[in-house]
Design a protein around this motif. Sequence first.
Motif, mmCIF file in Angstrom:
data_model
loop_
_atom_site.group_PDB
_atom_site.id
_atom_site.type_symbol
_atom_site.label_atom_id
_atom_site.label_comp_id
_atom_site.label_asym_id
_atom_site.label_seq_id
_atom_site.Cartn_x
_atom_site.Cartn_y
_atom_site.Cartn_z
ATOM 1 N N GLU A 17 0.792 -1.226 0.000
ATOM 2 C CA GLU A 17 0.000 0.000 0.000
ATOM 3 C C GLU A 17 0.824 1.275 0.000
ATOM 4 O OE1 GLU A 17 -2.925 -0.308 3.117
ATOM 5 O OE2 GLU A 17 -3.429 -2.350 2.505
ATOM 6 N N SER A 18 2.079 1.191 0.435
ATOM 7 C CA SER A 18 2.873 2.414 0.505
ATOM 8 C C SER A 18 4.168 2.343 -0.287
ATOM 9 C CB SER A 18 3.208 2.735 1.959
ATOM 10 O OG SER A 18 4.120 1.780 2.464
ATOM 11 N N ALA A 19 4.507 1.186 -0.824
ATOM 12 C CA ALA A 19 5.755 0.981 -1.569
ATOM 13 C C ALA A 19 6.987 1.323 -0.742
ATOM 14 C CB ALA A 19 5.747 1.786 -2.869
ATOM 15 N N LYS A 20 6.896 1.143 0.565
ATOM 16 C CA LYS A 20 8.057 1.362 1.435
ATOM 17 C C LYS A 20 8.874 0.079 1.532
ATOM 18 C CE LYS A 20 6.097 5.034 4.215
ATOM 19 N NZ LYS A 20 7.003 6.118 4.292
ATOM 20 N N GLU A 21 10.174 0.255 1.733
ATOM 21 C CA GLU A 21 11.077 -0.888 1.909
ATOM 22 C C GLU A 21 10.991 -1.331 3.369
ATOM 23 O OE1 GLU A 21 13.141 -2.495 -0.226
ATOM 24 O OE2 GLU A 21 12.484 -1.309 -1.937
ATOM 25 N N VAL A 22 10.558 -2.574 3.591
ATOM 26 C CA VAL A 22 10.335 -3.096 4.940
ATOM 27 C C VAL A 22 11.271 -4.273 5.195
ATOM 28 C CG1 VAL A 22 8.653 -4.115 6.527
ATOM 29 C CG2 VAL A 22 7.913 -2.394 4.861
ATOM 30 N N LEU A 23 11.872 -4.283 6.387
ATOM 31 C CA LEU A 23 12.721 -5.391 6.828
ATOM 32 C C LEU A 23 12.193 -5.902 8.160
ATOM 33 C CD1 LEU A 23 15.332 -7.158 6.694
ATOM 34 C CD2 LEU A 23 16.476 -5.301 7.939
ATOM 35 N N VAL A 24 12.063 -7.226 8.267
ATOM 36 C CA VAL A 24 11.738 -7.879 9.538
ATOM 37 C C VAL A 24 12.980 -8.637 9.972
ATOM 38 C CG1 VAL A 24 10.282 -9.558 10.725
ATOM 39 C CG2 VAL A 24 9.304 -8.130 8.901
ATOM 40 N N VAL A 25 13.487 -8.332 11.153
ATOM 41 C CA VAL A 25 14.674 -9.007 11.687
ATOM 42 C C VAL A 25 14.208 -10.025 12.718
ATOM 43 C CG1 VAL A 25 16.893 -8.720 12.834
ATOM 44 C CG2 VAL A 25 16.031 -6.910 11.336
ATOM 45 N N PHE B 175 21.072 -0.492 8.482
ATOM 46 C CA PHE B 175 19.718 -0.687 7.942
ATOM 47 C C PHE B 175 19.100 0.615 7.447
ATOM 48 C CE2 PHE B 175 19.127 -4.524 10.976
ATOM 49 C CZ PHE B 175 19.802 -5.345 10.092
ATOM 50 N N LYS B 176 19.495 1.728 8.049
ATOM 51 C CA LYS B 176 18.908 3.030 7.673
ATOM 52 C C LYS B 176 19.165 3.386 6.216
ATOM 53 C CE LYS B 176 19.309 6.633 10.300
ATOM 54 N NZ LYS B 176 19.823 7.635 11.246
ATOM 55 N N SER B 177 20.279 2.946 5.667
ATOM 56 C CA SER B 177 20.613 3.310 4.296
ATOM 57 C C SER B 177 19.740 2.574 3.271
ATOM 58 C CB SER B 177 22.083 3.004 4.024
ATOM 59 O OG SER B 177 22.313 1.607 4.116
ATOM 60 N N ARG B 178 19.058 1.514 3.690
ATOM 61 C CA ARG B 178 18.353 0.658 2.730
ATOM 62 C C ARG B 178 16.848 0.566 2.955
ATOM 63 N NH1 ARG B 178 16.647 -2.462 -0.813
ATOM 64 N NH2 ARG B 178 17.373 -4.517 -1.369
ATOM 65 N N TYR B 179 16.405 0.687 4.222
ATOM 66 C CA TYR B 179 15.004 0.393 4.538
ATOM 67 C C TYR B 179 14.280 1.613 5.124
ATOM 68 C CZ TYR B 179 16.501 -4.351 3.777
ATOM 69 O OH TYR B 179 17.018 -5.482 3.192
ATOM 70 N N ASP B 180 12.963 1.649 4.884
ATOM 71 C CA ASP B 180 12.122 2.702 5.451
ATOM 72 C C ASP B 180 11.591 2.311 6.823
ATOM 73 O OD1 ASP B 180 11.985 4.535 3.097
ATOM 74 O OD2 ASP B 180 11.076 2.775 2.157
ATOM 75 N N ILE B 181 11.268 1.025 6.971
ATOM 76 C CA ILE B 181 10.720 0.517 8.227
ATOM 77 C C ILE B 181 11.447 -0.777 8.573
ATOM 78 C CG2 ILE B 181 8.661 -0.423 9.365
ATOM 79 C CD1 ILE B 181 7.003 1.402 7.523
#
Length: 192
Positions: free
Chosen positions: A75-83, A155-161
């Motif tokens: 829905e937002s096209a944000k880059e999401v990472l789950v660790v 992670f900040k350089s690659r992901y939004d959330i």
Amino acid sequence: LDTTVFRLNKKDFIHLLRKHKNIGLYLSRLYARRLSSHSAGNDQKNTVFYTVSASDPGLGLSHFLYSVSYHISTESAKEVLVVEPHLELETIMKKYGLLPAACPEPGLFEMLPDNLYQSTDFRWFTHPSGFTVLQVNRGFNPKLASCMSELMEGFKSRYDIVFFSLSHYFDHLEKQSVRLCDKNLILINNTE
């Protein structure tokens, strides 16, 4: 909001920052975010970090995280990472539609001290909607607590959330994650 204000002189404030580096990290991130939101035409990522934990082990924490990540990605096209600090069976990951993948960017861990983790310690999965899951083969190394901010900076350089999935048992690393993240979510069992 109702507020209680404390006043520190400069000497005490500097002493506080030196003794508790997390405060300096928090303030620098807060002011950087404020400055970037006031800059016109700024395309810099404003990464938001979450910890997500559960009051009981059987509440479906991974299912919740993957569902939320799916909706954010689509829905937002944000880059999401789950660790994920634990290793799930590949069959379980396939059940969620997650497929094994290569590391999206080798430089994500370059700020970590040498020999803290090897590339074989990580497994990557991607979902067709676009979100990514990072699993740590043997769980988080307790030494990582001292350099969580460096991991987060990568992670900040690659992901939004970025979601850090935490167990219901809180050790030093989990407590450090809660302190450093922007928001903390807790799934609570609502039965007696």
